[in-house]
Design a protein around this motif. Sequence first.
Motif, PDB file in Angstrom:
ATOM      1  N   ILE B  52       0.819  -1.211   0.000  1.00  0.00           N
ATOM      2  CA  ILE B  52       0.000   0.000   0.000  1.00  0.00           C
ATOM      3  C   ILE B  52       0.863   1.277   0.000  1.00  0.00           C
ATOM      4  CG2 ILE B  52      -0.298   0.019   2.522  1.00  0.00           C
ATOM      5  CD1 ILE B  52      -3.259   0.630   2.056  1.00  0.00           C
ATOM      6  N   ILE B  95      -8.062  -3.988  -2.190  1.00  0.00           N
ATOM      7  CA  ILE B  95      -8.301  -3.149  -1.008  1.00  0.00           C
ATOM      8  C   ILE B  95      -7.182  -2.104  -0.893  1.00  0.00           C
ATOM      9  CG2 ILE B  95      -8.533  -3.145   1.513  1.00  0.00           C
ATOM     10  CD1 ILE B  95      -9.731  -6.023   1.212  1.00  0.00           C
ATOM     11  N   SER B  96      -5.973  -2.515  -1.199  1.00  0.00           N
ATOM     12  CA  SER B  96      -4.844  -1.584  -1.223  1.00  0.00           C
ATOM     13  C   SER B  96      -5.141  -0.404  -2.161  1.00  0.00           C
ATOM     14  CB  SER B  96      -3.596  -2.356  -1.684  1.00  0.00           C
ATOM     15  OG  SER B  96      -2.576  -1.516  -2.107  1.00  0.00           O
ATOM     16  N   GLU B  99      -7.889   1.915  -0.802  1.00  0.00           N
ATOM     17  CA  GLU B  99      -7.358   2.766   0.268  1.00  0.00           C
ATOM     18  C   GLU B  99      -6.534   3.920  -0.297  1.00  0.00           C
ATOM     19  OE1 GLU B  99      -7.403   2.914   3.880  1.00  0.00           O
ATOM     20  OE2 GLU B  99      -9.272   2.097   3.142  1.00  0.00           O
ATOM     21  N   LYS B 102      -8.773   6.390  -1.873  1.00  0.00           N
ATOM     22  CA  LYS B 102      -9.492   7.131  -0.834  1.00  0.00           C
ATOM     23  C   LYS B 102      -8.645   8.288  -0.312  1.00  0.00           C
ATOM     24  CE  LYS B 102      -9.997   5.675   3.665  1.00  0.00           C
ATOM     25  NZ  LYS B 102     -10.265   4.580   4.630  1.00  0.00           N
ATOM     26  N   TYR B 153     -18.753  -0.702  -0.875  1.00  0.00           N
ATOM     27  CA  TYR B 153     -18.790  -0.023   0.418  1.00  0.00           C
ATOM     28  C   TYR B 153     -17.909   1.234   0.384  1.00  0.00           C
ATOM     29  CZ  TYR B 153     -19.169   0.401   5.492  1.00  0.00           C
ATOM     30  OH  TYR B 153     -19.425   0.851   6.760  1.00  0.00           O
ATOM     31  N   TYR B 154     -16.787   1.133  -0.312  1.00  0.00           N
ATOM     32  CA  TYR B 154     -15.931   2.320  -0.487  1.00  0.00           C
ATOM     33  C   TYR B 154     -16.672   3.397  -1.285  1.00  0.00           C
ATOM     34  CZ  TYR B 154     -11.588   0.542   1.529  1.00  0.00           C
ATOM     35  OH  TYR B 154     -10.635   0.087   2.397  1.00  0.00           O
ATOM     36  N   HIS B 158     -17.216   6.462   1.071  1.00  0.00           N
ATOM     37  CA  HIS B 158     -16.172   7.457   0.807  1.00  0.00           C
ATOM     38  C   HIS B 158     -16.359   8.131  -0.537  1.00  0.00           C
ATOM     39  CE1 HIS B 158     -14.206   5.813   4.331  1.00  0.00           C
ATOM     40  NE2 HIS B 158     -14.297   4.611   3.798  1.00  0.00           N
TER      41      HIS B 158
END
Lengths: 312, 312
Positions: B52, B95-96, B99, B102, B153-154, B158
Amino acid sequence: MSVALITGVNGFVGRLLAEKLSANNRHIVGIDIQDKSILPDIQYFKADICDIDIMANIFSKTQPQEIYHLAAVSSPSYFHTEPFNSFRINLMGSISLFEVMKKSTCNSVMLAAGSAKQYQEPAGPGPVTESGILNPSGYYGMSKYAVEMIGRYYVQQHDLDIRFTRSFNHTGPGQANNFVCSDWARQVALIALGMQKPEISVGNIKAAIDFTDVRDVIEAYRLIVQNGKKGEAYNVCNGKGIDLKYILDYLTKKCPSQISICVKQEKFDVTAANAGLIGNYDKLHKETGWNPQIPIEKTLDDIYAWWVNNLR
Amino acid sequence: MSVALITGVNGFVGRLLAEKLSANNRHIVGIDIQDKSILPDIQYFKADICDIDIMANIFSKTQPQEIYHLAAVSSPSYFHTEPFNSFRINLMGSISLFEVMKKSTCNSVMLAAGSAKQYQEPAGPGPVTESGILNPSGYYGMSKYAVEMIGRYYVQQHDLDIRFTRSFNHTGPGQANNFVCSDWARQVALIALGMQKPEISVGNIKAAIDFTDVRDVIEAYRLIVQNGKKGEAYNVCNGKGIDLKYILDYLTKKCPSQISICVKQEKFDVTAANAGLIGNYDKLHKETGWNPQIPIEKTLDDIYAWWVNNLR
């Protein structure tokens, strides 16, 4: 002596389960991320469960017949601030254990602790059974949902004996104070001890929550491993909602002072999901004989007493 | 010049997409795990997408407006032998990126490539639309399902602009020969070149597969980023099944020798799922104007020609 391996053994549930299984004639192998075990009398390994080689080595050394996989990030706030590491621990940690179990020769039984947050909310009228729709709406529930989905494939493809739980809220003495009952009991204890002004700060007090005493929860886990079935999922719950307002009243009455209630926005957990979901535990009862034994009042008495002892 | 970042740029789809976007006036930033880029004229980073910090650094340096997230393990056999690393790449890698997106200030649009294997099989009568039941039955589909679930969900929490695909089978010149059309075309080419005896080994030849030419697929990806909507999922498919027997006959006719067909058990992919699932691309067409353009015969001609060129 049968060997029981517990991941997350230093956690709230892990510690109590280790003590219970130890009393039930198991040799306990505990794994957690801290340097030392909280319990003195177990075989402890400090390990990251995502490290598949280290986990394989522990399995090979200890040959567990029972695996209680509890290690997980469950705090919504930690999940919210550190989603990458949280998903890593919950997802990759579980896959790591499935892989190790697949390659080991132990023929062990695994209990993989899941969550009511896997269910869709609202669940519709009446308590939700295991055939309820799985459609999580938060990070934590999603991680547990994915673990059960992938775990079921391991059961099907590799004939692993994994049993899943969908555990509803549980509480009890020793729980961290970022969970509601423990938070409130701690504040009332602080007030009773003269260490906090007579004002208790709360978030949501309107929901009815399905709370089970953690001592009932660990008995359910023990029974699922003893009498449950491979590949099945079990609701672990109390079967009824307890009003948060009732809990607040019950706890504040423990203190002779007049306590004022201060509702604070930051105490409302933005990431909380399924707060009002009520479970049905008929399947667990039918297959294992389990029933919740401890009434909420005893749970609250014990949590309060725990804080009074630990804050003094 | 707009910056387009492609993860998995050295892959079958990534290479062609990079060339297309480059021709459409984008500066290409490519990421892959190999030391070097296959394409000479792009800004290339060798990186593990699960790292990440490295990914954040690349985003910060290059400020991509468009992200095409293609990096994933898609080979069922690799998933089968290395599930831990496969889930790590597909889940933690995505997911990395969520994030990093985001936390970045790029306001970028991401296309997250998913799979038809997210759908339940059998899907029921008629081609499956995006409202079809998602219930994957294999590792790869599960990983893509979890990525879409978490990615949504992101989007919701967000306000990230992620668009998802459920891509059906695609093929075309340059595809590795562990995919069926490429495998068969290669064998026929070998026979035609006198490098293999006139016998072709096959697995399942009875299914009808929804194949789209990879050049149509990359055009769909470009159009989804240009005209698609935030948080939506799009089937990328041909809308009809093409009999494997037809493909086999078409390819074997390219070679003047009489070719015998040898069905081999090991060519049946034990982990294959949704082989016969047919998609409906009405939504993609309606929102972006996309239609598949390349008939299967041209696809097969080109795959065959590619092998003849590359085996000579």
